[in-house]
Design a protein around this motif. Structure first.
Motif, PDB file in Angstrom:
ATOM      1  N   GLY A 161      -2.970  -4.528   9.710  1.00 39.11           N
ATOM      2  CA  GLY A 161      -2.263  -5.556   8.951  1.00 39.11           C
ATOM      3  C   GLY A 161      -0.944  -5.129   8.332  1.00 39.11           C
ATOM      4  N   PHE A 162      -0.398  -3.999   8.796  1.00 42.21           N
ATOM      5  CA  PHE A 162       0.873  -3.553   8.233  1.00 42.21           C
ATOM      6  C   PHE A 162       2.027  -3.837   9.187  1.00 42.21           C
ATOM      7  N   ALA A 163       3.151  -4.324   8.628  1.00 36.41           N
ATOM      8  CA  ALA A 163       4.298  -4.719   9.457  1.00 36.41           C
ATOM      9  C   ALA A 163       5.538  -3.875   9.178  1.00 36.41           C
ATOM     10  N   SER A 164       5.571  -3.206   8.024  1.00 41.41           N
ATOM     11  CA  SER A 164       6.716  -2.348   7.717  1.00 41.41           C
ATOM     12  C   SER A 164       6.232  -1.038   7.101  1.00 41.41           C
ATOM     13  N   VAL A 165       6.990   0.022   7.326  1.00 45.94           N
ATOM     14  CA  VAL A 165       6.644   1.341   6.785  1.00 45.94           C
ATOM     15  C   VAL A 165       7.913   2.022   6.290  1.00 45.94           C
ATOM     16  N   ALA A 208       5.474  13.656   2.272  1.00 51.83           N
ATOM     17  CA  ALA A 208       6.188  12.381   2.226  1.00 51.83           C
ATOM     18  C   ALA A 208       5.389  11.352   1.440  1.00 51.83           C
ATOM     19  N   LEU A 209       6.137  10.488   0.762  1.00 50.97           N
ATOM     20  CA  LEU A 209       5.545   9.324   0.101  1.00 50.97           C
ATOM     21  C   LEU A 209       5.719   8.156   1.065  1.00 50.97           C
ATOM     22  N   ASN A 210       4.617   7.515   1.411  1.00 56.29           N
ATOM     23  CA  ASN A 210       4.667   6.485   2.438  1.00 56.29           C
ATOM     24  C   ASN A 210       4.312   5.124   1.863  1.00 56.29           C
ATOM     25  N   LEU A 211       5.153   4.159   2.149  1.00 54.36           N
ATOM     26  CA  LEU A 211       4.980   2.816   1.593  1.00 54.36           C
ATOM     27  C   LEU A 211       4.770   1.836   2.743  1.00 54.36           C
ATOM     28  N   PHE A 212       3.748   1.027   2.633  1.00 54.21           N
ATOM     29  CA  PHE A 212       3.415   0.105   3.711  1.00 54.21           C
ATOM     30  C   PHE A 212       3.512  -1.337   3.215  1.00 54.21           C
ATOM     31  N   GLY A 213       4.120  -2.203   4.056  1.00 61.64           N
ATOM     32  CA  GLY A 213       4.215  -3.623   3.707  1.00 61.64           C
ATOM     33  C   GLY A 213       3.461  -4.463   4.714  1.00 61.64           C
ATOM     34  N   ALA A 259       0.854  -1.189   0.000  1.00 60.02           N
ATOM     35  CA  ALA A 259       0.000   0.000   0.000  1.00 60.02           C
ATOM     36  C   ALA A 259       0.889   1.238   0.000  1.00 60.02           C
ATOM     37  N   ALA A 260       0.332   2.344  -0.484  1.00 63.00           N
ATOM     38  CA  ALA A 260       1.105   3.584  -0.539  1.00 63.00           C
ATOM     39  C   ALA A 260       0.191   4.777  -0.364  1.00 63.00           C
ATOM     40  N   GLY A 261       0.745   5.853   0.183  1.00 64.67           N
ATOM     41  CA  GLY A 261      -0.033   7.080   0.354  1.00 64.67           C
ATOM     42  C   GLY A 261       0.875   8.293   0.289  1.00 64.67           C
ATOM     43  N   LEU A 262       0.266   9.439   0.006  1.00 63.41           N
ATOM     44  CA  LEU A 262       1.010  10.698  -0.050  1.00 63.41           C
ATOM     45  C   LEU A 262       0.447  11.655   0.986  1.00 63.41           C
ATOM     46  N   LEU A 263       1.329  12.115   1.867  1.00 57.19           N
ATOM     47  CA  LEU A 263       0.928  13.031   2.923  1.00 57.19           C
ATOM     48  C   LEU A 263       1.580  14.380   2.639  1.00 57.19           C
ATOM     49  N   GLY A 285       4.574   9.039  14.234  1.00 56.99           N
ATOM     50  CA  GLY A 285       4.676   8.047  13.169  1.00 56.99           C
ATOM     51  C   GLY A 285       5.826   8.361  12.245  1.00 56.99           C
ATOM     52  N   PRO A 286       6.271   7.365  11.495  1.00 55.52           N
ATOM     53  CA  PRO A 286       7.435   7.541  10.619  1.00 55.52           C
ATOM     54  C   PRO A 286       7.227   8.604   9.545  1.00 55.52           C
ATOM     55  N   CYS A 287       5.988   8.739   9.041  1.00 57.09           N
ATOM     56  CA  CYS A 287       5.754   9.699   7.958  1.00 57.09           C
ATOM     57  C   CYS A 287       5.909  11.123   8.471  1.00 57.09           C
ATOM     58  N   LEU A 288       5.404  11.372   9.686  1.00 56.32           N
ATOM     59  CA  LEU A 288       5.554  12.711  10.263  1.00 56.32           C
ATOM     60  C   LEU A 288       7.019  13.002  10.559  1.00 56.32           C
TER      61      LEU A 288
END
Lengths: 256, 243
Positions: free
Chosen positions: B113-117, B131-136, B43-47, B78-81
């Motif tokens: 359900g996410f384990a990595s960011v 930030a561009l955020n990627l979730f695994g 999954a991915a998102g843009l903040l 959180g990592p994105c902030l």
């Protein structure tokens, strides 16, 4: 953008901005005049004006002007039908001119009629997504751009102003300034719920926002909580809420 | 098609979009979807940081991702902030192992359900736009190639928002960003209208809207505005699977 790096820490100034707006709207007895005078106090500009689009005729009118050159500036823009205000409205985003004279080529008609004393001009659309009310123009008699803090304050006031304007639609019960606590356009669920409610009620988006707000007030819930219920399909506003005619009571709801 | 070929093709497509009259929100949506297709993430998102000290989610691959992004904003951690605050990439291959850094965020992410960011900054010189955020869904580090690719994709997003490669005025940044943020509101309103008309969810409503716009070569924001202002009948957008 410097302000953005502080995350949610800048919440406090926004609350103070909305308090100033609240006070001016109460003192002026009119939303547009209160918005314009609040801007002069908060943003240290030399003048402010609110241009509103009359919904029925699609015609502009100057709803408020504060400052020596404000009215002349707006009448000039309306006469030539071009300039920063028109562009901010059609583009749906602010037009920020730190030096008006440097922009002569962009709008020759506007450049010819703008009062020479207006040296910097900042036009902000008053809108909530596709719901557009008009434009707020702020001007300074000395050229110069704004730092992030000042721009952030301006954007807060503009959002509050749009929230207050939307609360005037259909006059739901409660304090017309209650939007200041819970702004539309910042929480996707509220905007999604407004879209859904507009279909369910067969009403415009602006009315849908007002109805959601009215329902939240009448049922003592936050707007966000009501919006989430609507989006989840647990709540559906119906056409005959009694408060809609000014009679505040428990609005009928259909669950399921 | 090899991953490298696909990546190259993505950049060519994005470059094509950038020279044409394009829609920022549409471009950013393409970009987060490409991230999921190209990189080892689910999954991915843009903040984005806005001028008033707040942050906004401008694109995400699902409502689920969007809600997780919003959660970070609510709990201010959180990592994105952290990525936005420092302007540097924050890579968290195993969120559970670093739960102490952001306890509330780690718990919420695990629940979804996410384990990595992995968060990479969108920056223009001194400005950090977001930030561009990627979730695994499984723990695991991004390969070095993936880190480089994701930074390149974040740079494309930055250019997309600014719409100009050589940008001098901070004012233009603010103008473009606020316009994009309002486009996002118009899209949410249109999604609500489509969801209620068709009795479908928000993700499905968004897919219909994008498919309709793409099919007719229209800008996403223009199509959303037509729906939201009543110019375009929502049933027309809902007819037919567009993708």
């Amino acid at each position: 953008m410097s302000r953005g790096t502080r995350g949610g820490m800048a919440q406090q100034p926004a609350v103070q901005d909305s308090e100033v707006l609240r006070r001016h709207v109460a003192a002026a007895g009119s939303l547009p005049a209160g918005i314009a005078t609040a801007c002069v106090e908060l943003l240290f500009v030399d003048g402010a004006a609110v241009l509103l689009m009359a919904d029925t005729e699609r015609r502009w009118h100057v709803a408020a002007s504060v400052g020596r050159w404000a009215r002349e500036l707006e009448e000039a823009q309306l006469t030539v039908a071009e300039g920063p205000a028109a562009e901010a409205y059609s583009r749906g985003g602010p037009v920020l001119l730190s030096d008006v004279t440097a922009q002569a080529a962009r709008w020759p008609g506007f450049a010819a009629v703008v009062p020479a004393e207006v040296r910097a001009l900042f036009s902000f659309p008053l809108q909530v997504g596709a719901v557009q009310f008009g434009v707020l123009d702020l001007y300074c008699c000395t050229p110069g751009g704004w730092d992030g803090l000042r721009l952030g304050t301006a954007l807060n006031v503009v959002d509050c102003a749009a929230g207050v304007l939307i609360s005037g639609v259909g006059s739901p019960p409660g304090d017309p300034l209650c939007w200041l606590d819970d702004l539309p356009g910042h929480t996707p669920e509220i905007d999604q719920a407004a879209g859904m409610a507009s279909v369910q009620l067969g009403a415009s988006l602006a009315v849908a926002y007002a109805r959601l707000r009215g329902f939240a007030f009448a049922s003592s819930q936050s707007l966000v909580a009501v919006a989430r219920e609507v989006v989840a399909g647990h709540l559906r506003l119906v056409d005959d809420d009694p408060w809609w005619d000014g009679d505040v009571g428990q609005p009928p709801i259909r669950r399921g | 098609m090899s991953r490298e070929t696909r990546l190259a093709e993505t950049f060519v497509n994005l470059a094509d979009t950038l020279v044409a009259d394009f829609d920022v929100v549409d471009l950013l949506q393409d970009l987060v979807e490409e991230c999921v297709a190209l990189l080892e993430v689910s999954a991915a998102g843009l903040l984005l940081a806005d001028e008033r000290g707040g942050m906004r989610v401008l694109a995400s691959t699902s409502e689920e991702t969007r809600l997780l992004e919003l959660f970070q904003l609510q709990v201010h951690q959180g990592p994105c902030l952290e990525c936005i605050a420092t302007g540097t990439a924050v890579l968290v291959p195993d969120l559970a192992a670093e739960a102490g850094r952001w306890p509330q965020f780690a718990a919420e992410a695990a629940q979804r359900g996410f384990a990595s960011v992995h968060a990479v900054p969108m920056r223009l010189r001194a400005y950090v736009l977001g930030a561009l955020n990627l979730f695994g869904t499984r723990p695991g580090a991004l390969s070095e190639a993936d880190v480089r690719s994701s930074q390149a994709l974040a740079d494309v997003a930055t250019i997309g928002i600014l719409q100009q490669r050589t940008i001098a005025r901070g004012e233009v940044v603010a103008e473009q960003l606020q316009t994009a943020l309002n486009s996002r509101v118009v899209i949410e309103q249109a999604k609500g209208i489509l969801a209620a008309t068709g009795g479908i969810g928000m993700d499905a409503a968004y897919r219909q809207l994008r498919g309709y716009a793409r099919n007719r070569n229209l800008r996403l924001t223009d199509t959303a505005r037509s729906v939201a202002s009543g110019v375009l009948n929502p049933t027309q957008v809902l007819t037919g699977p567009w993708r």
